[in-house]
Design an enzyme around this catalytic site. Sequence first.
Site, PDB file in Angstrom:
ATOM      1  CB  ILE A  69     -24.551  -4.842  31.534  1.00 22.76           C
ATOM      2  CG1 ILE A  69     -25.640  -5.172  30.509  1.00 22.76           C
ATOM      3  CG2 ILE A  69     -24.005  -6.088  32.187  1.00 22.76           C
ATOM      4  CD1 ILE A  69     -25.114  -5.876  29.275  1.00 22.76           C
TER       5      ILE A  69
ATOM      6  N   GLY B  87     -19.692  -2.701  33.101  1.00 20.31           N
ATOM      7  CA  GLY B  87     -19.980  -1.862  31.944  1.00 20.31           C
ATOM      8  C   GLY B  87     -19.774  -0.384  32.195  1.00 20.31           C
TER       9      GLY B  87
ATOM     10  CG  ASP C 203     -16.849  -1.824  29.181  1.00 18.49           C
ATOM     11  OD1 ASP C 203     -15.874  -2.239  28.535  1.00 18.49           O
ATOM     12  OD2 ASP C 203     -17.497  -2.532  29.968  1.00 18.49           O
TER      13      ASP C 203
ATOM     14  CD  GLU D 107     -16.995  -6.343  32.549  1.00 19.07           C
ATOM     15  OE1 GLU D 107     -17.595  -5.442  31.955  1.00 19.07           O
ATOM     16  OE2 GLU D 107     -16.105  -6.114  33.430  1.00 19.07           O
TER      17      GLU D 107
ATOM     18  CG  ASP E  38     -18.434  -8.110  25.778  1.00 17.87           C
ATOM     19  OD1 ASP E  38     -18.865  -7.166  26.461  1.00 17.87           O
ATOM     20  OD2 ASP E  38     -19.113  -9.132  25.537  1.00 17.87           O
TER      21      ASP E  38
END
Length: 270
Positions: A66, A121, A124, A144, A152
């Site tokens: 991110i 991210g 993810d 993270e 998340d």
Amino acid sequence: MTDYQAFRVELKNKIAHVAINRPDKVNAMNAAFWSEIVDIFQWVDDTDDIRVVVLSGEGKHFSAGIDLQLLAQAATQMGSDVGRNAERLRRQILKLQSSFNAVDNCRKPVIAAIQGYCIGGAIDLIAACDMRYSTLDAQFSIKEIDMGMAADVGTLQRLPRIIGDGMMRELAYTGRNVDGQEAKAIGLVNQTYTDQPSLMAGVFALAADIAAKSPVAIRGTKEMIRYMRDHRVDDGLEYIATWNAAMLQSADLKVAMAAHMSKQKPDFAD
């Protein structure tokens, strides 16, 4: 083909190549990324001519995760009321989750080709793909934890089913780097390649092999695997019985059998 700010998208020989296209920013996931990926995978889902997706990153790295500017922007939107702040943050997190749900829920197989950084991210994202392949020098990290937060957007939910609970916990608790060789050893990637050109050649050869199969059979197989991931064995058996009651009537079975008998390559309709 639509022009995107954060992606380059091509369709050739029934393979959609979706490339994160911010190499000067290490393919960090900015605001455009999160909205465009939903649109792209909706297009993939709706387009019968697409049978498989290759997801990659332009330049030296797959993605650094991110965009930190996006996080900084979110921080500036906080007010004085804790309840309203929490509601706003929750809605934003659910929106980000929906971006990678679009990849996971796609009817077509999605193959990730990873080189360089695959951090935060980006983990993810690849966890939402069907299969993962990388270069030997790729660097994976659930970063993270070093930012003082829990991942998340899907890593903690999907990764245990890929590499196992214990290994996922080790990586999530430590944030340590995993190279391509270790990634293959723990099952994070299916295969490794010496460099990016050989990685892309290998992944596109695999994609072409999948694209040559019955699209009805491939989509049905993916649906059953995804359903079974989240259900009990008896639920999965009941679902496949209902599914195949319809899908076994597809013309693809006749095409496949005729090709097998005549030792010819089958040509399936989209």
